[in-house]
Each structure stands twice: as structure tokens, then as C-alpha cells.
Design a protein around this motif. Sequence first.
Motif, short mmCIF file in Angstrom:
data_model
loop_
_atom_site.label_atom_id
_atom_site.label_comp_id
_atom_site.label_asym_id
_atom_site.label_seq_id
_atom_site.Cartn_x
_atom_site.Cartn_y
_atom_site.Cartn_z
N MET A 1 0.85 -1.20 0.00
CA MET A 1 0.00 0.00 0.00
C MET A 1 0.88 1.24 0.00
SD MET A 1 -2.81 1.18 2.86
CE MET A 1 -3.63 2.77 2.73
N GLN A 2 0.68 2.11 -0.96
CA GLN A 2 1.40 3.37 -1.02
C GLN A 2 0.61 4.43 -0.26
OE1 GLN A 2 4.50 3.69 -2.47
NE2 GLN A 2 4.32 1.47 -2.64
N ALA A 3 1.25 5.10 0.67
CA ALA A 3 0.55 6.10 1.47
C ALA A 3 1.56 7.09 2.03
CB ALA A 3 -0.22 5.43 2.61
N LYS A 4 1.04 8.20 2.53
CA LYS A 4 1.85 9.18 3.24
C LYS A 4 1.84 8.78 4.72
CE LYS A 4 0.42 12.93 0.14
NZ LYS A 4 -0.31 14.23 0.09
N TRP A 5 2.83 8.03 5.14
CA TRP A 5 2.85 7.50 6.49
C TRP A 5 3.42 8.50 7.49
CZ3 TRP A 5 -0.22 3.65 6.41
CH2 TRP A 5 -0.20 2.71 5.38
N SER A 6 2.94 8.39 8.74
CA SER A 6 3.52 9.09 9.88
C SER A 6 3.79 8.06 10.97
CB SER A 6 2.56 10.15 10.43
OG SER A 6 2.39 11.22 9.53
N ILE A 7 4.74 8.37 11.83
CA ILE A 7 5.03 7.52 12.98
C ILE A 7 5.23 8.40 14.21
CG2 ILE A 7 6.00 5.55 11.74
CD1 ILE A 7 8.78 6.71 12.18
N ASN A 8 5.04 7.80 15.39
CA ASN A 8 5.28 8.49 16.66
C ASN A 8 6.73 8.29 17.07
OD1 ASN A 8 2.08 7.33 17.73
ND2 ASN A 8 2.57 9.46 17.29
N PRO A 9 7.57 9.32 17.01
CA PRO A 9 8.97 9.12 17.42
C PRO A 9 9.09 8.94 18.93
CG PRO A 9 8.55 11.46 17.05
CD PRO A 9 7.30 10.72 16.63
N ASP A 10 10.03 8.12 19.31
CA ASP A 10 10.35 7.93 20.73
C ASP A 10 11.55 8.83 21.04
OD1 ASP A 10 11.33 7.10 23.21
OD2 ASP A 10 10.88 4.99 22.84
N PHE A 11 11.35 9.79 21.91
CA PHE A 11 12.40 10.77 22.22
C PHE A 11 13.67 10.09 22.70
CE2 PHE A 11 14.48 13.93 24.98
CZ PHE A 11 14.64 14.97 24.06
N ASN A 12 13.53 8.94 23.35
CA ASN A 12 14.69 8.24 23.90
C ASN A 12 15.31 7.24 22.92
OD1 ASN A 12 14.57 9.48 26.54
ND2 ASN A 12 12.71 8.26 26.87
N ASP A 13 14.79 7.23 21.69
CA ASP A 13 15.29 6.31 20.67
C ASP A 13 15.29 7.01 19.31
OD1 ASP A 13 16.22 3.97 19.55
OD2 ASP A 13 14.31 2.90 19.65
N LEU A 14 15.67 8.28 19.32
CA LEU A 14 15.50 9.11 18.14
C LEU A 14 16.33 8.66 16.94
CD1 LEU A 14 15.13 12.86 19.20
CD2 LEU A 14 13.50 11.41 17.98
N ASP A 15 17.53 8.21 17.16
CA ASP A 15 18.39 7.84 16.03
C ASP A 15 17.73 6.77 15.17
OD1 ASP A 15 20.30 9.64 16.80
OD2 ASP A 15 21.59 8.16 17.81
N ARG A 16 17.17 5.75 15.82
CA ARG A 16 16.53 4.68 15.04
C ARG A 16 15.26 5.17 14.36
NH1 ARG A 16 15.91 -1.10 17.54
NH2 ARG A 16 14.91 -0.02 19.29
N PHE A 17 14.52 6.06 15.02
CA PHE A 17 13.30 6.57 14.41
C PHE A 17 13.61 7.48 13.23
CE2 PHE A 17 10.99 4.83 17.95
CZ PHE A 17 9.72 4.61 17.42
N ILE A 18 14.69 8.22 13.31
CA ILE A 18 15.08 9.07 12.18
C ILE A 18 15.44 8.20 10.98
CG2 ILE A 18 16.84 10.67 11.35
CD1 ILE A 18 16.91 11.79 14.24
N GLU A 19 16.18 7.13 11.21
CA GLU A 19 16.53 6.23 10.12
C GLU A 19 15.30 5.56 9.53
OE1 GLU A 19 19.44 5.87 8.54
OE2 GLU A 19 19.97 7.59 9.80
N LEU A 20 14.37 5.14 10.40
CA LEU A 20 13.13 4.52 9.93
C LEU A 20 12.31 5.51 9.11
CD1 LEU A 20 11.47 1.89 10.11
CD2 LEU A 20 10.34 2.84 12.13
N SER A 21 12.28 6.75 9.57
CA SER A 21 11.56 7.79 8.86
C SER A 21 12.15 8.03 7.47
CB SER A 21 11.59 9.09 9.67
OG SER A 21 10.98 10.14 8.97
N LYS A 22 13.47 8.01 7.38
CA LYS A 22 14.11 8.19 6.08
C LYS A 22 13.85 7.00 5.17
CE LYS A 22 17.94 11.07 7.76
NZ LYS A 22 19.41 11.13 7.99
N GLN A 23 13.87 5.81 5.74
CA GLN A 23 13.68 4.60 4.93
C GLN A 23 12.31 4.57 4.28
OE1 GLN A 23 14.24 0.96 7.15
NE2 GLN A 23 13.58 -0.34 5.43
#
Length: 256
Positions: A1-23
Motif C-alpha cells: 500500500m502506497q501512502a503518506k505515512w507518519s510515525i510516533n517518534p520515541d524521544f529516547n530512541d530518536l536515532d533509530r526513528f530518524i533512520e526509519l523515517s528516512k527509509q
Amino acid sequence: MQAKWSINPDFNDLDRFIELSKQYDTAFEYIDFTYPKVYQSAAEMRKRIETYKALDRDHSKDTLHGVFYDIALISTDDVIRERSRYLAEMSLSTARDLACKGVVFHTGILGGLNVTYYLEGWVDGMCEYLPTLLEKYEDLEIYLENTVESSPKEICEVAERLKKYRNFKLCLDYAHASITQAPVSDWVEAMAPYVGHIHLNDNDLRSDLHLAAGDGDIDLRMFKAGVEHFGFDVNILLEVSGYDKAKRSLEYMSAL
């Protein structure tokens, strides 16, 4: 499914969430500013805001979840009402500081209280109050999210009466709609003309469990079909906590 996704970042795990967001090219929806332990501390608020602002990423598609714990925007109790409205404006000011697109608020309706005068009063009260926010924060979109209501009737009445405000829209929480007595298709059809944002996670069709997509009983292929049928071109937040659930949800929904 192609969509404009959003996610809830975890402030204490930002590096991984930034990479996931880029991916997956996702936006962020900040949930941490809803927690009293965060917004009651000026130092904690400042630390989180400055950290998020310093991230090397596009903030223009981000959203912020407005306060909802014990919030009653149209309470007849003066103290409760004024405190609730103060916190709502705090959410909007924080979103503006973060250069977000908009803010999501719960309805505040008391679940199961299907009393006509109460529900009619809620509609009238919200239609009287929300324009003050819509005009003061015209640079932000304000989304009203279905939460524990029995039907989409009241939230859609508010949306219809406030449709002249370009920055007012509804947030369709598909998981919340899936655990009501009304068919989820009724919610989608009723809210469709006003939808500007979507929340999605999985559950057992009885409780709001915030499971990763594919871990529960919601028919997510039917969700996809609904998105395509109504042509929703909006951000869809995969509203789950933690990196593992966010990653699995993105993987599952992207493969549909």
C-alpha cells in the motif's frame, strides 16, 4: 500500500526513528507533549522542543497530538474548562514552534453517555469554541479525532457547521471506529468529506490495544480499499509505541 505515512517518534530512541523515517519517507506525529510529566516541566518542554527542531529533516508534514488526559474543553466547571483550554493552546503553540502542519485533538465526549441534551450541548459548545482557535492559529490545521463516541453523528455535525474554516478537518481513527457498535464502514463514509488526517493501528475489535498492523483482527485490506475508494490523500499515522511496532507496521502496510 502506497501512502503518506507518519510515525510516533520515541524521544529516547530518536536515532533509530530518524533512520526509519528516512527509509519509509514518513512524517512524525509528536505524542510526548500530551504527557503531564512533560508539559508540566518547563525544562523538559524546552529540551524536547529544541532537540526536535535541531533534527536535520523536513518538519512541514509533521503533526502533534494535542493534550487529552482529563481535558474537557467545554466543561461547565470554570476551572476545568479554562485549564483545558490553556493546555489546548499550549499544544498549538508547541506545534507552531516545531513548524508542524497541524494538531490532533480528541472530542472529549464521555463514552457511553448517549443523552440527547449532553450530545447536542457538546456539538453547540464545540462549534462556539473551536472558531477561536481556528482563527488564532490559522497557520495550523486542527483535526478533531473520533475517540469513544457511539456513532459519527456528532463529530460530523461539528465538521459540517465549521466547514467554512479551511484549517478545520477530522482525524479518522480507524481503530477507534472498529470497536464501536456501528460498522466501521459507516464511520468512514460519514467522515470521508471532512477527513484531513488518519490514525491506524490494530486491535481485537473489542479494545483499543494499539497493536502493530497485522497483529490483531482489523481487516486492513478493507482499510486499504476504503482509502482508495474515497481517495484519501492525507497522512496516515501508524499509531503504535516503540521502534519494533512502528517498523513492523510500516513493513506490513507497505506490503498490502
